[in-house]
Design a protein around this motif. Structure first.
Motif, short mmCIF file in Angstrom:
data_model
loop_
_atom_site.label_atom_id
_atom_site.label_comp_id
_atom_site.label_asym_id
_atom_site.label_seq_id
_atom_site.Cartn_x
_atom_site.Cartn_y
_atom_site.Cartn_z
N ALA A 70 0.82 -1.21 0.00
CA ALA A 70 0.00 0.00 0.00
C ALA A 70 0.86 1.26 0.00
N VAL A 71 0.45 2.21 -0.83
CA VAL A 71 0.99 3.56 -0.80
C VAL A 71 0.00 4.37 0.03
N CYS A 72 0.44 4.79 1.21
CA CYS A 72 -0.39 5.63 2.08
C CYS A 72 0.32 6.97 2.23
N VAL A 73 -0.30 8.01 1.68
CA VAL A 73 0.26 9.36 1.76
C VAL A 73 -0.73 10.22 2.54
N ARG A 74 -0.20 10.92 3.53
CA ARG A 74 -1.02 11.80 4.35
C ARG A 74 -0.22 13.06 4.63
N ASP A 75 -0.79 14.20 4.33
CA ASP A 75 -0.14 15.49 4.59
C ASP A 75 1.26 15.55 3.99
N GLY A 76 1.42 15.02 2.77
CA GLY A 76 2.71 15.08 2.09
C GLY A 76 3.76 14.12 2.63
N ARG A 77 3.30 13.12 3.39
CA ARG A 77 4.22 12.14 3.98
C ARG A 77 3.81 10.74 3.60
N LEU A 78 4.80 9.89 3.34
CA LEU A 78 4.61 8.50 2.93
C LEU A 78 4.89 7.57 4.10
N LEU A 79 4.01 6.61 4.29
CA LEU A 79 4.19 5.60 5.34
C LEU A 79 5.08 4.48 4.81
N LEU A 80 6.18 4.22 5.52
CA LEU A 80 7.10 3.15 5.16
C LEU A 80 7.42 2.30 6.38
N ALA A 81 7.87 1.09 6.12
CA ALA A 81 8.36 0.20 7.17
C ALA A 81 9.83 -0.07 6.89
N ARG A 82 10.59 -0.40 7.92
CA ARG A 82 12.02 -0.66 7.75
C ARG A 82 12.29 -2.14 7.92
N SER A 83 13.06 -2.67 6.98
CA SER A 83 13.34 -4.10 6.96
C SER A 83 14.84 -4.34 7.05
N PRO A 84 15.25 -5.35 7.80
CA PRO A 84 16.68 -5.68 7.84
C PRO A 84 17.14 -6.13 6.46
N ALA A 85 18.37 -5.75 6.08
CA ALA A 85 18.95 -6.13 4.80
C ALA A 85 20.29 -6.83 5.05
N ALA A 86 20.94 -7.23 3.98
CA ALA A 86 22.22 -7.93 4.08
C ALA A 86 23.26 -7.07 4.78
N GLY A 87 24.13 -7.71 5.52
CA GLY A 87 25.23 -7.01 6.16
C GLY A 87 24.85 -6.19 7.37
N GLY A 88 23.69 -6.44 7.94
CA GLY A 88 23.27 -5.71 9.13
C GLY A 88 22.72 -4.33 8.86
N THR A 89 22.52 -3.99 7.60
CA THR A 89 21.94 -2.69 7.26
C THR A 89 20.42 -2.81 7.24
N HIS A 90 19.76 -1.70 6.98
CA HIS A 90 18.30 -1.67 6.89
C HIS A 90 17.90 -0.93 5.63
N GLU A 91 16.72 -1.26 5.12
CA GLU A 91 16.18 -0.52 3.99
C GLU A 91 14.68 -0.32 4.21
N TRP A 92 14.19 0.80 3.68
CA TRP A 92 12.79 1.14 3.82
C TRP A 92 11.99 0.45 2.72
N VAL A 93 10.83 -0.07 3.10
CA VAL A 93 9.95 -0.81 2.20
C VAL A 93 8.53 -0.28 2.34
N LEU A 94 7.71 -0.57 1.33
CA LEU A 94 6.29 -0.27 1.47
C LEU A 94 5.68 -1.27 2.43
N PRO A 95 4.74 -0.86 3.26
CA PRO A 95 4.06 -1.84 4.09
C PRO A 95 3.28 -2.80 3.20
N GLY A 96 3.41 -4.06 3.51
CA GLY A 96 2.71 -5.08 2.73
C GLY A 96 3.51 -6.36 2.76
N GLY A 97 3.08 -7.33 1.96
CA GLY A 97 3.81 -8.59 1.94
C GLY A 97 3.04 -9.67 1.21
N GLY A 98 3.53 -10.87 1.39
CA GLY A 98 3.04 -12.03 0.65
C GLY A 98 1.63 -12.46 1.03
N ALA A 99 0.89 -12.86 0.00
CA ALA A 99 -0.45 -13.40 0.21
C ALA A 99 -0.35 -14.84 0.71
#
Length: 154
Positions: A11-40
């Motif tokens: 889902a793309v949720c935009v409110r007052d010019g802001r986007l809702l994102l979730a943060r997910s762990p990535a390779a090497g102990g880093t993190h990346e921002w993702v859209l909220p959602g996932g597998g059916a």
């Protein structure tokens, strides 16, 4: 090589010019921002998937207001043990959603570790997955085909 198809909804949720994102762990102990959602889940309608996943990852209840489009990606993933590599084909349905209830909170024991609102102007500077950019193009351009051309990385 094994083949796997994964259907997911975001889902793309935009409110007052802001986007809702979730943060997910990535390779090497880093993190990346993702859209909220996932597998059916097997037998689950993607509309229900995005509502469930968004609540799990952000604490918010949403109303799906529009289907923005579909994105498709293929990646070869290394296999574990004797199973070998996997040719993963991801079909990602992108919806527009509006928060109608709940309170922002972090997911516990899931695939993300925090959720936050980000100014749209700040999103390009975030470490994020490519689907965020595709989804924002779908949201901004609203192509009649529900698809935006993706430029291959060089």
């Amino acid at each position: 090589m094994r083949k796997k198809l994964r259907v997911a909804a975001y889902a793309v949720c935009v409110r007052d010019g802001r986007l809702l994102l979730a943060r997910s762990p990535a390779a090497g102990g880093t993190h990346e921002w993702v859209l909220p959602g996932g597998g059916a889940e097997h037998g689950e309608d993607p509309h229900d998937t995005v509502v469930r996943e968004l609540e799990e990852e952000t604490g918010y209840d949403i109303e799906v207001t529009h289907i923005l489009g579909v994105d498709s990606a293929r990646n070869v993933l290394p296999g574990e043990g004797l199973r070998g590599p996997v040719d993963l084909h991801s079909v990602r349905i992108v919806y527009e959603g509006r928060v109608v209830g709940g309170e922002l909170r972090d997911e516990i024991g899931g695939s993300t570790d925090t959720a936050a609102w980000h100014d749209l102007a700040d999103v390009p500077a975030l470490t994020r997955v490519g689907l965020v950019d595709v989804a924002l193009r779908l949201w901004r351009e609203r192509p009649v085909t529900g698809r935006v051309p993706v430029t291959p990385e060089v």
